[in-house]
Design an enzyme around this catalytic site. Structure first.
Site, PDB file in Angstrom:
ATOM      1  N   SER A  40       0.839  -1.186   0.000  1.00 36.23           N
ATOM      2  CA  SER A  40       0.000   0.000   0.000  1.00 36.23           C
ATOM      3  C   SER A  40       0.884   1.250   0.000  1.00 36.23           C
ATOM      4  CB  SER A  40      -0.970  -0.046   1.177  1.00 36.23           C
ATOM      5  OG  SER A  40      -2.019   0.859   1.005  1.00 36.23           O
TER       6      SER A  40
ATOM      7  N   ASP B 106      -9.746  -4.258  -5.319  1.00 40.23           N
ATOM      8  CA  ASP B 106      -9.173  -3.351  -4.323  1.00 40.23           C
ATOM      9  C   ASP B 106      -9.830  -1.976  -4.434  1.00 40.23           C
ATOM     10  OD1 ASP B 106      -7.566  -1.875  -2.598  1.00 40.23           O
ATOM     11  OD2 ASP B 106      -5.703  -2.777  -3.298  1.00 40.23           O
TER      12      ASP B 106
ATOM     13  N   HIS C  13      -7.838  -5.304  -1.217  1.00 39.79           N
ATOM     14  CA  HIS C  13      -6.599  -4.727  -0.697  1.00 39.79           C
ATOM     15  C   HIS C  13      -5.804  -5.714   0.154  1.00 39.79           C
ATOM     16  CE1 HIS C  13      -4.174  -1.165  -0.239  1.00 39.79           C
ATOM     17  NE2 HIS C  13      -4.165  -1.268   1.078  1.00 39.79           N
TER      18      HIS C  13
END
Length: 692
Positions: free
Chosen positions: A542, A627, A662
């Protein structure tokens, strides 16, 4: 074009070079984006491209399949597959969850009266997950009378949850099903009124609704509608069960409203209106709200104010601001105040008796560790449950008697196969950044290694949002440590390890400190003989994936290989697009690119915008098609641009999970297989895969 690209071009349909470029303009700057077309998920050629990349990745990793299987088997062998959590008490019930061998998800249970009572299964995630490639449990809220469970599920990875209500007496669902919710939920004390948040088209929780049990959600009352995209809505209850809190929090600004839980159809009252840059959180005890705030207190301070008149002019100082101590938060019980602080980079717990004022500290002996509060739903108790772990100590659940100061270990996660922590060593090191700042590094290794520059080393970091990177135990990482790999965490600026100023020194127009700190940590570990650049692997996800892309652009020569998980790499384009879930909120973290100074600065480090014709390390990029935080097209575009420009013959792989978001795969077995794949890539590229 390198030889790996030639292999891929035989697979990809169509070749990306055939697409029409997109011209993006801002501040007179023309940015040509050859891969903007990848944002169109409805275009079948986009899905074809992702599948082609997956096929190429499978082909290039085929020779590691035996290693992947071995890694999976040995990591699974360390896990006690049939296990249960430490029960916690709430009123007459003991709640816990357990796992069963062969099942990928948890089973939630309770017992009434004593731990010897018959078990009642509340919710079995395995049943709910059946038939779905992905499953995640969001809300899990039991009514005050313990008769109804509100729970929500996501079966795509997009973080769009559907809310259900389960009668725990009959184990029958109520008829109402509420779609497109977020995962926060709060019950009123009447056991029939609940509050939940709805998401908008960009997946932001922006509305708070009041629901009456047994009625259609179409009749629900809109309680609050937040018009500012930067402020998502969350709802919760105080431990005292006296109030329901409506919380609005951007990156650096917050606002809290409260409602008498005994009057759930009443109106929420404002504690203090939002003021740009001022954060505060609220706890409740008897006639007072306790408020942790950073107003005139960069490291936060604790205030209290009467519930009857909580306005700012009535706030009284309980714990003043200190330059060298970060007040992380507080927790209130009937007779005790628990204070969580961070000093010298490490967390501490301080417990104060609210009657006598006497204080006691809970100490921890290891050089680097992580602790956090456990399940403490009871207000009228002298027992504090907290969780402790370190790089060498498995997760340990403690009950601490706040009256006697006695600490009881309730459970330490069992590592099967004879784990001996004395065979491993952790340390807290200090590197020096280019501006002279000392940067902490947590490191762990198997005893017996020699600092001769020959050790393979895996380093990770994050450095964003004021999130401190936890130094936690991982039984899975034993598969690396036992093969001689040293593992290190760079506690770089942008996190909050060294206090709030540490965070502020790694954001906005100082964001590059995050990247240069990470590079300084790598250079320090090499200079001290821990490793060498041709033995150094790095990984991050991320915002940590942004870190990977930035340092790889700055110093590609410093790293042997990079693993970037769901990487936030197309910084400028993403934050400019306010139709995406996090963009408007991100302006308080990275800056507003509609302003020239921030646009120029962000563009100067955005990994996608700074790919150049040069050699790069071996690279594995992980993405999730669903995501909602880092859209799949960011890693996909980055991969395509790297393929076009990089001048080396090093391996470049993109692996997109077509059924997840995610966090990757959801079931514990599927998650373990994904990790085995990543570990196999790391070991293979470090030359440690053969015969292992």
């Amino acid at each position: 074009m390198n030889k790996n690209n030639n292999i891929l071009r035989d697979i990809v349909v169509p070749p990306v070079a055939e697409k029409q470029p997109e011209v993006l303009e801002l501040h007179g700057d023309r940015r040509i984006d050859n891969y903007f077309w990848m944002r169109d998920r409805d275009n079948p050629k986009v899905i074809d491209y992702l599948k082609a990349e997956n096929a190429y990745t499978a082909e290039m990793m085929q020779h590691t399949e035996a290693l992947q299987s071995k890694l999976y088997d040995e990591m699974l062998a360390r896990i006690k597959e049939t296990d249960l959590s430490v029960p916690y008490r709430k009123d007459e019930y003991y709640y816990y969850s357990r796992t069963e061998e062969g099942k990928g998800y948890r089973i939630y249970c309770r017992k009434k009266g004593s731990l010897d009572a018959p078990e009642e299964i509340i919710l079995d995630e395995n049943e709910l997950a059946a038939g779905h490639e992905f499953f995640d449990l969001g809300a899990f809220a039991i009514s005050p009378n313990h008769q109804i469970l509100a729970y929500s599920i996501d079966t795509s990875g997009s973080e769009q949850y559907t809310l259900f209500f389960l009668d725990l007496n009959t184990h029958q669902l109520y008829p109402e099903v509420i779609p497109e919710t977020y995962f926060s939920f709060a019950w009123g004390n009447d056991n029939k009124t609940g509050f939940y948040t709805k998401i908008d088209a960009a997946n932001r929780p922006y509305q708070l609704f009041r629901h009456t049990l047994g009625t259609s959600f179409t009749e629900d009352v809109l309680v609050y509608h937040e018009l500012d995209d930067a402020f998502p809505i969350y709802v919760t209850e105080t431990r005292s069960q006296a109030y329901i809190l409506l919380m609005l929090h951007s990156s650096i600004t917050s606002e809290v409203h409260y409602l008498d839980a005994n009057n759930p159809t009443g109106d929420f009252q404002l504690i203090h209106p939002r003021t740009q840059g001022i954060e505060y959180s609220v706890e409740h005890h008897s006639n007072y709200f306790y408020i942790v705030t950073n107003e005139d207190a960069v490291n936060f301070k604790l205030m209290k104010t009467p519930v009857a008149s909580p306005a700012k002019e009535n706030w009284q100082t309980v714990i003043p601001h200190r330059d060298d101590v970060l007040l992380s938060g507080v927790s209130l019980f009937s007779n005790h105040l628990v204070i969580y602080e961070r000093t010298g980079g490490l967390e501490t717990i301080r417990v104060q008796n609210l009657t006598t004022g006497e204080e006691n500290n809970i100490f921890f002996p290891e050089p680097t560790y992580e602790l956090y509060e456990g399940s403490n739903p009871e207000f009228n108790t002298n027992i504090l449950r907290f969780n402790y772990t370190s790089l060498v100590t498995p997760l340990s659940v403690f009950d601490y008697n706040m009256e006697t100061t006695q600490r009881e270990l309730k459970k330490q996660t069992e590592v099967l196969g004879g784990y001996d922590k004395t065979q491993y060593q952790s340390e807290w090191l200090m590197a020096t950044a280019e501006d002279g700042t000392k940067i902490p590094i947590s490191i762990v290794y198997k005893r017996g290694i020699v600092k001769d520059g020959e050790n393979p080393l895996l380093m990770t970091g994050y450095g964003a949002y004021g999130m401190s990177y936890p130094a936690t135990f991982s039984g899975n990482k034993l598969s690396l440590l036992d093969r001689g790999i040293v593992f290190a965490i760079a506690h770089i600026r942008g996190g909050e390890e060294m206090g709030r100023k540490w965070y502020e020194a790694g954001k906005f127009l100082q964001k590059k400190n995050t990247f240069t700190d990470f590079i300084a940590c790598a250079e320090y570990l090499i200079a001290q003989g821990w490793t060498a650049s041709d033995r150094l692997a790095i990984t991050g996800g991320s915002a940590g994936g942004l870190l990977m892309g930035a340092v790889m652009n700055l110093r590609p020569d410093l790293f042997k290989l990079v693993v970037a998980q769901v990487p936030f790499v197309d910084v400028v384009t993403t934050i400019l697009d306010t139709s995406l879930p996090l963009s408007a909120m991100e302006w308080e973290e990275w800056g507003n690119p509609n302003e020239q100074v921030y646009y120029d600065y962000m563009k100067s480090y955005s990994p996608y915008d700074n790919v150049e014709a040069k050699d790069y390390p071996d690279l594995l990029i992980i993405a999730g098609l669903n995501d909602s935080r880092v859209k799949y097209w960011e890693p996909a575009k980055w991969t395509a641009k790297l393929r076009q420009l990089k001048t080396d013959n090093n391996i470049l792989l993109l692996k997109t999970n077509m059924d997840a978001g995610h966090g990757g795969a959801s079931g514990r077995y599927d998650s373990l297989r994904e990790l085995a794949f990543e570990y196999a890539f790391i070991l293979d590229r470090l030359g440690l895969g053969s015969g292992e």
